[in-house]
Design an enzyme around this catalytic site. Structure first.
Site, PDB file in Angstrom:
ATOM      1  N   ASP A 159       0.876  -1.165   0.000  1.00 26.52           N
ATOM      2  CA  ASP A 159       0.000   0.000   0.000  1.00 26.52           C
ATOM      3  C   ASP A 159       0.922   1.226   0.000  1.00 26.52           C
ATOM      4  OD1 ASP A 159      -2.096   1.751   0.032  1.00 26.52           O
ATOM      5  OD2 ASP A 159      -3.183   0.750   1.644  1.00 26.52           O
TER       6      ASP A 159
HETATM    7  C1  BGC Z   1      -5.100   3.217   0.163  1.00 30.45           C
HETATM    8  C2  BGC Z   1      -5.188   2.267  -1.017  1.00 30.45           C
HETATM    9  C3  BGC Z   1      -4.994   3.048  -2.290  1.00 30.45           C
HETATM   10  C4  BGC Z   1      -3.662   3.751  -2.240  1.00 30.45           C
HETATM   11  C5  BGC Z   1      -3.334   4.566  -3.477  1.00 30.45           C
HETATM   12  C6  BGC Z   1      -3.854   4.072   0.118  1.00 30.45           C
HETATM   13  O1  BGC Z   1      -3.907   5.077   1.071  1.00 30.45           O
HETATM   14  O2  BGC Z   1      -5.139   2.484   1.369  1.00 30.45           O
HETATM   15  O3  BGC Z   1      -6.426   1.615  -1.014  1.00 30.45           O
HETATM   16  O4  BGC Z   1      -5.095   2.183  -3.387  1.00 30.45           O
HETATM   17  O5  BGC Z   1      -3.660   4.639  -1.152  1.00 30.45           O
HETATM   18  O6  BGC Z   1      -4.125   5.693  -3.547  1.00 30.45           O
END
Ligand code: BGC
Length: 724
Positions: free
Chosen positions: A273
């Site tokens: 993530d």
């Molecule tokens: C989120 C993800 C997301 C990623 C990119 C993170 O903060 O938890 O679900 O895909 O950011 O935006």
């Protein structure tokens, strides 16, 4: 131009031409290379391509080179790889090294209903149609990987991202995400199953440690991921921010190496993530294949860039570890036709709009409808008071990473206005704003008293501490004094239809008994208003069913009853184990406000004639009839639950193991067949470390909700089955 400037320019030109020559000639060397032959098996192509790569090229595959890309390798014809959020449509682009919108004019997308609503349709064909929209639009926008669907389980009603996930039940979630992913990937776009695993709250999501027992982990939290891998062949998985059993998910050897890649045979890539990577050694050896979003610059400072290179040079890591990661990235790219190129996609087409509308229409859950308060007869109603902030609130650009820069969004108020035209007068008052407001409340109450009918559109929204990434809700109450407002409105006009938006349950004790009709509408996407009006005025017969239990009070739900939310000293213990959602309410004999699987229709259905037909593998197919005994056409979600009568280990009293959405004309009767398989009877045996369906007696229940199961049959599983 001076002489020296001329010479300098000539040198530059010569350098440019010669580097062009180098790159063309080296790219030409690859012409005819085996990996370019699309008719060869993927494994062989991956190996061939890998064998041609330098260390630096392999390293470039395993980390980002901007917020949402990894680098191109032009020498080999590998284009820059674009990733994008998210589950509900293709997010707008952000600046290369920051989160600010890139300010483009070509990054609009269709805004689809939230996944919790998709799950509430219980219509697997709609999950496929939804995935097709995402896939086609991603291709059109040049995205190779779409960061969704999310498939974390609704452990607590308070999780700020519940709206992005398909509810509380692993079986329903699995069925929906499998079809969604297959459809996205059929469009030559890779899906991403996120967030692996147990990222079930936003509170302290970046640090919290989850302690969960093995059976709950396997049977509840990992089930949708397992289905995504084994059944849908998902090409990418995103590790979660949190820790599981003391180990960051992005370097969790048990989750990533042992279970995902080992037991499940996942051949795709695991990405972190954004900013969820914590160490080079942990990530490299713990199973991460692509590092995204780490907040350092330049990109060579990523954990899996320069420091990985150093480790390889020093002999801390073997080349095979890097090769394995590179292989997984290359496989994802080749499976997505990255090198040969993809056909153009399509964006916001009539079909996409129609799919958005159908999903919205089928997602609405009619929770109460006394004396046929709904549908409204547009020819009899002369004046309508629409009340509530969500009546006119745009929802697309909210909630966090799931936000969409939508082409359009029809609000509930606009939908009602369009539908009604000049057949009735429509007034609008917000009634509240981001805090209780006496003046707004008085105006709304007055409007209510002057209208034939009130359509109240309230609930939650995407502001922080509601349905919003990074924060959880503080309680399960309606915000901004809506409980009081609703009581005043319904006193002023008893004909008050309540429509709630939101990603999950709210407490309703103070006003529910007084209102004749209640609809849970989730976040219905760009066609919200059109879909809602069609349902309220009866062109559409509601057919959604709850994808989560609605408790009467927060304390009734398992994590809160046990005081195990949001955790203590950085750890949250899932002490309710398997008893998540309805499993808890059943075991503890707690009456929910509305049970899992519940939802009314403008018609009525009856169930009859359940019989079990043996199937070849020792299990059965359940056959029964559903009749539409009312006067309108409609659809019923028939549900099947299984109970093991005398389990060797603790098992929930019943678990959803099958469902079918049946469309029936008024008066029509259909036979429904729900096949069960060995999984339908199995549990995870932590001692044997495998799934097992043990010989013995089972009960099979069929009906229209988890608490309304009129049909029942006994089944004896003759032989124990060990599952793979
Ligand atoms: C989120 C993800 C997301 C990623 C990119 C993170 O903060 O938890 O679900 O895909 O950011 O935006």
């Amino acid at each position: 131009m001076t002489k020296s400037l001329l010479i300098f320019s000539l040198i530059l030109l010569t350098l440019a031409v010669s580097s062009l020559a180098i790159s063309t000639s080296s790219h030409a060397q690859e012409q005819g290379a085996m990996y370019l032959d699309v008719n060869k098996p993927i494994d062989a192509r991956v190996e061939d391509l890998l064998s041609r790569m330098t260390l630096e090229e392999k390293l470039a595959l395993v980390h980002a080179d901007s917020k949402f890309t990894s680098a191109a390798i032009p020498r080999l014809g590998i284009p820059r790889r674009w990733l994008s959020d998210g589950p509900h449509g293709v997010r707008e682009d952000v600046g290369p090294d920051n989160w600010r919108p890139a300010g483009r004019t070509d990054d609009f997308a269709s805004f689809m209903p939230a996944l919790v609503g998709l799950a509430a349709t219980w219509n697997v064909d709609l999950a496929s149609a939804y995935g097709k929209v995402i896939g086609e639009e991603a291709r059109q926008r040049g995205k190779q990987i779409m960061l969704g669907p999310g498939m974390n389980i609704m452990r607590t009603p308070l999780n700020g991202r519940n709206f992005e996930y398909p509810g509380e039940d692993p079986f329903l979630s699995s069925r929906m995400v499998v079809n969604y992913i297959r459809a996205v990937q059929a469009e030559d776009v890779s899906s991403c199953a996120k967030h692996f695993a147990a990222n079930d709250q936003e509170w302290e999501r970046g640090t919290i440690n989850v302690e969960v027992d093995e059976r709950a982990l396997r049977e509840i939290y990992l089930r949708p991921f397992e289905a995504a891998v084994k059944e849908a062949g998902v090409r990418t998985v995103m590790s979660a921010y949190n820790k599981v059993r003391g180990q960051w998910c992005s370097e969790n050897d048990y989750l990533l190496n042992k279970i995902l890649k080992g037991e499940w045979g996942f051949k795709g890539l695991v990405m972190s993530d954004w900013n969820g990577t914590h160490s080079t050694r942990g990530a490299v050896l713990g199973g991460l294949d692509l590092e995204m979003g780490t907040e350092v610059l330049p990109y060579d400072r990523f954990f899996m860039a320069g420091a990985f290179r150093d480790g390889l040079n020093k002999g801390d890591f073997t080349m095979e570890v890097l090769n394995d990661k590179a292989r997984r990235n290359l496989r994802q790219m080749l499976e997505t036709k990255a090198i040969e190129g993809r056909a153009p996609g399509a964006i916001n087409t009539k079909e996409h709009q129609a799919t958005a509308r159908r999903v919205a229409e089928e997602s609405f859950v009619l929770l109460k409808n006394e004396n046929k308060a709904l549908p409204l007869d547009v020819n009899k109603v002369k004046s309508i008071a629409v009340i509530g902030e969500n009546g006119a609130q745009l929802q697309a650009y909210g909630g966090g990473s799931a936000r969409i820069k939508t082409f359009y969004e029809v609000t509930p108020l606009e939908g009602i206005l369009r539908y009604v035209g000049d057949r009735a007068t429509v007034s609008y008052s917000t009634g509240y704003s981001d805090k209780p407001n006496a003046e707004l409340a008085s105006r709304a109450t007055k409007a209510a008293s002057q209208a034939d009918v009130v359509i109240y559109v309230g609930g939650l929204n995407h502001r922080p501490n509601f349905d919003s990434e990074g924060t959880d809700r503080k309680d399960m109450k309606l915000p901004y004094g809506q409980d009081e407002l609703l009581q005043r409105v319904v006193e002023a006009n008893p004909r008050t239809i309540v429509v709630l938006l939101g990603g999950g349950p709210v407490e309703m004790g103070s006003w529910l008994a007084k209102v004749p009709a209640l609809v849970q509408a989730w976040y219905p996407g760009m066609e919200s208003g059109n879909a809602l009006a069609a349902m309220l005025f009866g062109d559409v017969n509601p057919s959604g069913k709850l994808s989560c239990t609605f408790p009467k009070r927060l304390e009734d739900s398992p994590a809160h009853a046990l005081g195990n939310y949001p955790g203590k000293d950085g750890t949250v213990r899932y002490e309710e184990g398997l008893l998540v959602g309805y499993r808890w309410f059943d075991a503890k004999k707690i009456e929910p406000l509305f049970p899992f699987g519940f939802g009314l229709s403008y018609t009525r259905f009856e169930y009859s004639d359940l019989h079990l037909k043996p199937s070849g593998d020792g299990t059965v197919t359940a056959e029964f009839s559903v009749s539409n005994v009312g006067s309108r056409d409609g659809a019923e979600v028939a549900q099947l639950y299984v109970q093991e009568v005398k389990p060797r280990l603790q098992r929930p009293l019943k678990e959803l193991k099958g469902f079918s959405k049946v469309f029936l004309k008024a008066g029509e009767k259909k036979t429904v067949a729900i096949p069960l398989d060995e999984r339908s009877f199995a549990f995870y045996d932590p001692d044997k470390k495998s799934w097992i369906a043990e010989a013995g007696d089972f009960k099979i229940f069929v009906g229209g909700s988890s608490r309304d199961l009129p049909l029942q049959q006994d089944f004896r599983l003759a032989k124990t089955i060990n599952l793979k």
